[in-house]
Design an enzyme around this catalytic site. Structure first.
Site, PDB file in Angstrom:
ATOM      1  N   HIS A 205      33.815  42.136  50.756  1.00 58.76           N
ATOM      2  CA  HIS A 205      35.053  42.728  50.026  1.00 58.76           C
ATOM      3  C   HIS A 205      36.140  42.919  50.831  1.00 58.76           C
ATOM      4  CE1 HIS A 205      35.886  46.056  46.650  1.00 58.76           C
ATOM      5  NE2 HIS A 205      37.011  45.549  47.375  1.00 58.76           N
TER       6      HIS A 205
ATOM      7  N   LEU B 280      42.493  39.634  50.688  1.00 58.46           N
ATOM      8  CA  LEU B 280      43.400  38.766  51.442  1.00 58.46           C
ATOM      9  C   LEU B 280      44.789  38.537  51.024  1.00 58.46           C
ATOM     10  CD1 LEU B 280      40.863  35.941  52.724  1.00 58.46           C
ATOM     11  CD2 LEU B 280      41.790  37.757  54.095  1.00 58.46           C
ATOM     12  N   ARG B 281      45.045  38.887  49.584  1.00 64.05           N
ATOM     13  CA  ARG B 281      46.549  38.957  48.988  1.00 64.05           C
ATOM     14  C   ARG B 281      46.811  37.770  48.850  1.00 64.05           C
ATOM     15  NH1 ARG B 281      45.262  43.755  47.322  1.00 64.05           N
ATOM     16  NH2 ARG B 281      45.603  45.607  48.777  1.00 64.05           N
TER      17      ARG B 281
ATOM     18  N   ASN C 292      41.830  39.932  43.110  1.00 59.94           N
ATOM     19  CA  ASN C 292      43.126  40.431  42.411  1.00 59.94           C
ATOM     20  C   ASN C 292      44.697  40.003  43.035  1.00 59.94           C
ATOM     21  OD1 ASN C 292      42.551  41.622  44.695  1.00 59.94           O
ATOM     22  ND2 ASN C 292      43.062  43.887  43.965  1.00 59.94           N
TER      23      ASN C 292
ATOM     24  N   ASP D  70      37.745  43.606  40.874  1.00 62.92           N
ATOM     25  CA  ASP D  70      37.906  44.814  41.623  1.00 62.92           C
ATOM     26  C   ASP D  70      39.443  45.520  41.668  1.00 62.92           C
ATOM     27  OD1 ASP D  70      37.029  46.825  43.734  1.00 62.92           O
ATOM     28  OD2 ASP D  70      38.337  45.715  44.895  1.00 62.92           O
TER      29      ASP D  70
ATOM     30  N   HIS E 247      33.750  47.590  40.245  1.00 63.53           N
ATOM     31  CA  HIS E 247      34.384  48.630  40.598  1.00 63.53           C
ATOM     32  C   HIS E 247      34.263  49.745  39.714  1.00 63.53           C
ATOM     33  CE1 HIS E 247      38.357  50.753  42.366  1.00 63.53           C
ATOM     34  NE2 HIS E 247      37.969  51.621  41.591  1.00 63.53           N
TER      35      HIS E 247
ATOM     36  N   HIS F  37      32.086  49.692  46.845  1.00 66.45           N
ATOM     37  CA  HIS F  37      32.311  50.999  47.547  1.00 66.45           C
ATOM     38  C   HIS F  37      31.655  52.124  46.923  1.00 66.45           C
ATOM     39  CE1 HIS F  37      35.312  50.001  44.295  1.00 66.45           C
ATOM     40  NE2 HIS F  37      35.784  49.423  44.994  1.00 66.45           N
TER      41      HIS F  37
ATOM     42  N   ASN G  73      41.019  53.933  46.051  1.00 65.75           N
ATOM     43  CA  ASN G  73      40.191  53.991  45.025  1.00 65.75           C
ATOM     44  C   ASN G  73      39.029  53.406  45.522  1.00 65.75           C
ATOM     45  OD1 ASN G  73      42.347  55.346  43.714  1.00 65.75           O
ATOM     46  ND2 ASN G  73      42.963  53.660  42.774  1.00 65.75           N
TER      47      ASN G  73
ATOM     48  N   ASP H 122      36.515  46.720  52.004  1.00 67.19           N
ATOM     49  CA  ASP H 122      37.517  46.827  51.069  1.00 67.19           C
ATOM     50  C   ASP H 122      38.808  47.021  51.841  1.00 67.19           C
ATOM     51  OD1 ASP H 122      39.009  47.260  48.766  1.00 67.19           O
ATOM     52  OD2 ASP H 122      38.283  49.350  48.392  1.00 67.19           O
TER      53      ASP H 122
END
Ligand code: DOR
Ligand code: ZN
Length: 447
Positions: free
Chosen positions: A63, A66-67, A97, A155, A182, A235, A289, A316
């Site tokens: 999890h 890396l954006r 995401n 997620d 999630h 998570h 979160n 995460d």
């Protein structure tokens, strides 16, 4: 032939039940042999002296955010994999995401290409459950599987529609993919900012109740049992979720779960007080979160990790920019930069007697591999172990070294950690990926 010999460390390889002083010899990127004095047999080797240190398979993170693409100001594949290497990780699973979201073959292929070009370690992509993560229509699971994803996840958001979630589990099974959820019911959390408890009350912040997570854990377990699909719970943060997962596993449901270093070690009090109980604060770096919970939750999570009710530690890792965090609490982005502090934080459990070191290493190496069935997937032979022929991925650790968390020194672009300035006991001394040093602290002697 490029040969690396890691000499005289305490080799812990939970997949093989190995725990003892040995040399690890890596030839051309793969483990060649492991055993006492094996390194002496190789003449032309680069050598690392691991005397007094622990040598394990490289860590595997199920999890990681890396954006890239889309949010390169927060992190890139380059900086995220550098941070991972510093944290002892040699494989990270990249959450979808991004912008665009990872819901098509071209999107997945672009991440794989960029990881090949600029990544320091292995990046395994995760595809979306629903198109553009919107929760209304399923993403093409078969196309994503064909492109090489290792799981499906929306997620950041839960798939709220139970019928869609049921079908996601059914389809994913055809491709042998886990559906990583999630678990937080958006209707219950609404605009909740932190754990619903006394700190939220004291700060006047709207809460996210534990039951928002637990109702979705219960619901999704029921859907996994109905569909025969593989549910992976991201998570896990509450004692109630732990009880539900334990019961589901006891019934033989195909359910796996992960826990983060922060949910194991930090409580909601971080948000209001941080290091200093004399003053009340609104620490956005502790906003995440699902939120940081209470002592009783931490205790249950630690037991669950030890007993295997929770299969894996996952970071995460959620890097954000200063502008995302240095604003009003309600507006701040949730998430913690975690890759570089994960091992040090988790070592608290070992030093406090909650788990032994080999079990912790299991949950960071072969545990995650088995949770997602990567050990039986083509192309991932030997991931998470140091068996002969396995990838030459190694973490070299000093479980007793103290160091001070300094976000300014992170390789990650994300500096958003609530534990800046704190001392952690447990240091990643060096990391080897495919037989090459990708991180070192200067503490290992290469000969
Ligand atoms: O706090 C979080 N941040 N939780 C998530 O699920 C997503 C993550 C992010 O992407 O920033
Ligand atoms: Zn999440």
């Amino acid at each position: 032939m490029a040969t690396l010999a890691i000499h005289n460390g305490r080799v812990i390889d939970p997949a093989l039940g190995r725990d003892g002083i040995a040399d690890v010899v890596i030839v051309d990127g793969r483990v060649s042999r492991v055993g006492p004095n094996e390194g002496d047999m190789v003449v032309e080797a680069e050598r690392i002296d691991a005397t007094g240190l622990v040598v394990t398979p490289g860590f595997i993170d199920l999890h990681t955010h890396l954006r890239e693409p889309g949010f390169e100001g927060k992190e890139t594949i380059r900086t995220g994999t550098m941070a991972a290497a510093r944290g002892g990780y040699t494989t990270v699973c990249a959450m979808p995401n991004t912008r665009p979201a990872m819901d098509s073959r071209p999107a997945i292929e672009s991440v794989l290409r960029e990881a090949e070009r600029s990544g320091l370690i292995r990046v395994l992509p995760i595809g979306c459950i629903t198109r553009n993560r919107e929760g209304t229509e399923l993403a093409p699971a078969g196309e994503l599987a064909g492109a090489g994803v290792v799981a499906l996840s929306d997620d950041g958001d839960a798939v709220a529609d139970p019928s869609l979630m049921r079908h996601a589990l059914e389809y994913a099974t055809r491709w042998g993919l886990p559906v990583a959820q999630h678990c937080e019911d958006p209707h219950l959390v609404r605009d909740g900012q932190m754990h619903e408890g006394w700190v939220a009350t004291r700060l006047g912040l709207r809460g996210r109740p534990a039951s928002a997570e637990e109702t979705f854990v219960a619901r999704d377990i029921a859907l996994a049992e109905l569909s025969g699909g593989h549910l992976h719970i991201c998570h896990v943060s509450t004692a109630g979720s732990v009880a539900l997962i334990a019961a589901a596993k006891a019934r033989g449901a195909h359910v796996t779960a992960e826990v983060t270093p922060h949910h194991l070690t930090l409580t909601h009090e971080e948000v209001g007080f941080g290091n200093d109980y004399r003053s009340i604060r609104y620490l956005t770096n502790a906003k995440v979160n699902p939120p940081l919970r209470e002592e009783a939750d931490l205790a249950a999570l630690r037991i669950a990790l030890r007993t295997g009710v929770i299969d894996a530690v996952a970071t995460d890792h959620a890097p954000h920019g200063q502008g995302d965090k240095e604003i009003e609490f309600d507006l701040a982005a949730p998430g913690l930069t975690m890759l570089e502090t994960a091992f040090g934080l988790c070592m608290k459990l070992v030093h406090e007697g909650d788990i032994d070191l080999p079990t912790l290493i299991e949950r960071m190496t072969i545990g995650p591999v088995r949770a997602w069935g990567l050990d039986i997937r083509a192309g991932f032979d030997g991931l998470g172990t140091l068996a002969p022929g396995a990838p030459g991925d190694v973490a070299i650790l000093d479980p007793n070294a103290d160091w001070v968390v300094d976000p300014a020194a992170f390789a990650s672009k994300g500096k958003n950690t609530p534990i800046a300035g704190r001392t952690l006991r447990g240091l990643v001394v060096a990391t080897v990926f495919a037989g090459r040093l990708v991180h070192e602290t200067g503490r290992v002697v290469t000969l």
